[in-house]
Design a protein around this motif. Structure first.
Motif, short mmCIF file in Angstrom:
data_model
loop_
_atom_site.label_atom_id
_atom_site.label_comp_id
_atom_site.label_asym_id
_atom_site.label_seq_id
_atom_site.Cartn_x
_atom_site.Cartn_y
_atom_site.Cartn_z
N SER A 126 40.81 2.51 -54.00
CA SER A 126 40.85 3.42 -52.81
C SER A 126 41.58 4.67 -53.17
O SER A 126 42.72 4.53 -53.33
N PRO A 127 40.68 5.97 -53.42
CA PRO A 127 41.72 6.94 -53.78
C PRO A 127 42.68 7.48 -52.23
O PRO A 127 42.16 7.31 -51.31
N ASP A 128 43.69 8.21 -52.75
CA ASP A 128 44.58 8.39 -51.42
C ASP A 128 44.07 9.76 -51.18
O ASP A 128 44.29 9.82 -49.74
N LYS A 129 43.39 10.57 -51.75
CA LYS A 129 42.81 11.78 -51.45
C LYS A 129 41.44 11.91 -52.07
O LYS A 129 41.42 11.57 -52.99
N THR A 130 40.66 12.57 -51.36
CA THR A 130 39.63 12.90 -51.69
C THR A 130 38.77 14.23 -51.37
O THR A 130 39.10 14.85 -50.59
N PHE A 131 37.84 14.96 -52.66
CA PHE A 131 37.68 16.33 -52.31
C PHE A 131 36.33 16.38 -53.10
O PHE A 131 35.92 15.62 -53.98
N ILE A 132 35.39 17.38 -52.51
CA ILE A 132 34.17 17.50 -52.85
C ILE A 132 33.88 18.84 -53.10
O ILE A 132 34.08 19.76 -52.11
N PHE A 133 33.50 19.27 -54.29
CA PHE A 133 33.19 20.92 -54.53
C PHE A 133 31.90 21.00 -54.94
O PHE A 133 31.13 20.07 -55.23
N PRO A 134 31.33 22.05 -54.64
CA PRO A 134 29.96 22.61 -54.97
C PRO A 134 29.72 22.52 -56.55
O PRO A 134 30.90 22.56 -57.12
N ASP A 135 28.61 22.50 -57.03
CA ASP A 135 28.38 22.33 -58.61
C ASP A 135 28.73 23.62 -59.12
O ASP A 135 29.19 23.51 -60.37
N THR A 136 28.68 24.92 -58.61
CA THR A 136 29.11 25.91 -59.32
C THR A 136 30.41 26.60 -58.59
O THR A 136 30.31 27.20 -57.72
N VAL A 137 31.46 25.94 -58.99
CA VAL A 137 32.70 26.19 -58.08
C VAL A 137 33.49 27.36 -58.36
O VAL A 137 33.36 27.80 -59.51
N GLY A 138 33.84 28.18 -57.43
CA GLY A 138 34.74 29.42 -57.70
C GLY A 138 35.90 29.06 -57.19
O GLY A 138 36.31 28.09 -56.79
N HIS A 139 36.75 30.28 -57.49
CA HIS A 139 38.28 29.81 -57.19
C HIS A 139 38.55 29.79 -55.84
O HIS A 139 39.65 29.06 -55.39
N GLU A 140 37.80 30.54 -55.00
CA GLU A 140 38.02 30.32 -53.56
C GLU A 140 37.95 28.95 -53.07
O GLU A 140 38.57 28.31 -52.12
N GLU A 141 36.75 28.15 -53.56
CA GLU A 141 36.53 26.72 -53.13
C GLU A 141 37.91 25.86 -53.66
O GLU A 141 38.28 24.80 -53.05
N CYS A 142 38.54 26.32 -54.84
CA CYS A 142 39.59 25.29 -55.39
C CYS A 142 41.01 25.76 -54.93
O CYS A 142 41.83 24.80 -55.04
N ALA A 143 41.24 26.81 -54.24
CA ALA A 143 42.62 27.39 -53.94
C ALA A 143 43.20 26.39 -53.10
O ALA A 143 44.58 25.77 -53.18
N VAL A 144 42.38 25.83 -51.85
CA VAL A 144 43.16 24.97 -51.09
C VAL A 144 43.65 23.66 -51.78
O VAL A 144 44.40 23.13 -51.39
N PHE A 145 42.46 23.29 -52.39
CA PHE A 145 42.81 22.03 -53.35
C PHE A 145 44.06 22.09 -54.19
O PHE A 145 44.73 21.15 -54.10
N MET A 146 43.90 23.01 -55.06
CA MET A 146 45.08 23.26 -56.05
C MET A 146 46.31 23.32 -55.31
O MET A 146 47.37 22.68 -55.82
N ASP A 217 46.12 27.12 -65.37
CA ASP A 217 45.82 25.81 -65.94
C ASP A 217 44.96 24.93 -65.38
O ASP A 217 44.06 24.36 -65.80
N PHE A 218 45.35 24.83 -64.02
CA PHE A 218 44.50 23.76 -63.29
C PHE A 218 43.17 24.48 -63.07
O PHE A 218 42.22 23.33 -63.14
N TYR A 219 42.89 25.62 -62.79
CA TYR A 219 41.64 25.87 -62.32
C TYR A 219 40.81 26.22 -63.79
O TYR A 219 39.48 25.69 -63.66
N THR A 220 41.29 26.14 -65.03
CA THR A 220 40.50 26.01 -66.35
C THR A 220 39.95 24.55 -66.25
O THR A 220 38.88 24.52 -66.65
N ARG A 221 40.74 23.55 -66.05
CA ARG A 221 40.41 22.32 -66.17
C ARG A 221 39.20 22.10 -65.04
O ARG A 221 38.14 21.30 -65.49
N ILE A 222 39.14 22.69 -63.85
CA ILE A 222 38.01 22.31 -63.30
C ILE A 222 36.66 22.92 -63.64
O ILE A 222 35.82 22.53 -63.44
N LEU A 223 36.98 24.26 -64.05
CA LEU A 223 36.05 24.97 -64.69
C LEU A 223 35.26 24.16 -65.85
O LEU A 223 34.05 24.12 -66.06
N GLU A 224 36.12 23.68 -66.50
CA GLU A 224 35.56 22.92 -68.08
C GLU A 224 34.83 21.59 -67.34
O GLU A 224 33.91 21.29 -67.96
#
Length: 277
Positions: A126-146, A217-224
């Motif tokens: 059971s994950p402690d937290k879960t997130f779902i991004f769109p398939d073509t994620v942008g920085h705005e969608e990742c900002a809150v998560f990061m 660094d974080f955002y690059t891993r998400i993009l990759e």
């Protein structure tokens, strides 16, 4: 031997599968193009941040100290939203299962992606937290998560952040990897003689630089991770489409031969009947 009607039904089924694979191939190609463009545009900024990290490593590490070394490590799993992507998910989950088996039991798990969440839950995790991004994620969608993940480290709730994901090497290759995001390595050295002049002050500049480098660094891993999934999905759907086309052509040929054979047999029977009459 299958009847002619059964062959026709099978042909229609293959054609429908091919059309579906072709549509999904087109969608994956468009999404991969977007992710590649975003990744290439951001790579220049990320390269500069890496140069800053190499030069001011120890100083930047001071801006992100580990406030609670006894706290659990946070493992962020960057997965996909769906399957139909060849061995992308299987390779990632095999790597994660082996990695977590060796990791301490006292840990925090954050799962990203519908497919990754389902895999962990099916495995009894059971994950402690879960997130779902769109398939073509942008920085705005990742900002809150990061920001939420980084705040766990700044507040001392975790002693480190490790990202488990598929590193995008090229169109045909994705490599499972465990990337240590925090604490910062603190490599490199800057002597007091060569240290630049900071404006407005040293702490403010280094704090902003450290935050920028960690977020990049974080955002690059998400993009990759997202680009790797789209590349794998494109390859898988292209292969499925090509196989459907080849199977459809072979089946059409078989149906034509069966029709010709039936016509020939009918002509022979009719001709033989006329001769007897």
């Amino acid at each position: 031997m299958a009847s002619l009607q059964a062959l026709k039904k099978h042909l229609n089924s293959i054609r429908m599968t091919g059309q579906l694979a072709g549509a999904m191939k087109t969608v994956s190609a468009v999404k991969l193009s977007r992710m590649n463009q975003t990744l290439q545009q951001f790579s220049a900024y990320d390269a500069i941040c890496r140069q800053v990290m190499d030069t001011f490593g120890p100083a930047l590490a001071e801006m992100f100290p580990c406030k609670n070394p006894g706290a659990p490590v946070c493992y962020v799993i960057l997965g996909a939203n769906r399957g139909l992507c060849g061995g992308y998910n299987i390779d990632l989950y095999n790597f994660i299962d082996l990695f977590l088996a060796k990791a301490p039991a006292d840990r925090m798990l954050i799962a990203v992606g519908k497919h990754a969440i389902s895999h962990l839950q099916d495995a009894g995790i059971s994950p402690d937290k879960t997130f779902i991004f769109p398939d073509t994620v942008g920085h705005e969608e990742c900002a809150v998560f990061m920001e939420e993940v980084l705040s766990l480290y700044r507040e001392g709730k975790v002693s480190g952040v490790v990202i488990l994901y598929q590193k995008f090497v090229n169109m045909l290759t994705q490599k499972p990897e465990a990337h240590v995001l925090l604490p910062l390595p603190g490599q490199g050295s800057v002597s007091s003689d060569t240290e630049p002049f900071f404006v407005p002050d040293r702490e403010t500049v280094l704090q902003n630089a450290a935050s920028a480098c960690v977020n990049a660094d974080f955002y690059t891993r998400i993009l990759e991770s997202c680009a790797g999934y789209q590349a794998s999905a494109l390859i898988a759907m292209r292969s499925a489409y090509d196989n459907a086309e080849a199977s459809s052509a072979a089946l059409e040929s078989a149906i034509s031969r069966r029709r010709q054979s039936d016509v020939t047999a009918s002509v022979i029977e009719t001709s033989g009947g006329n001769m007897e009459f």
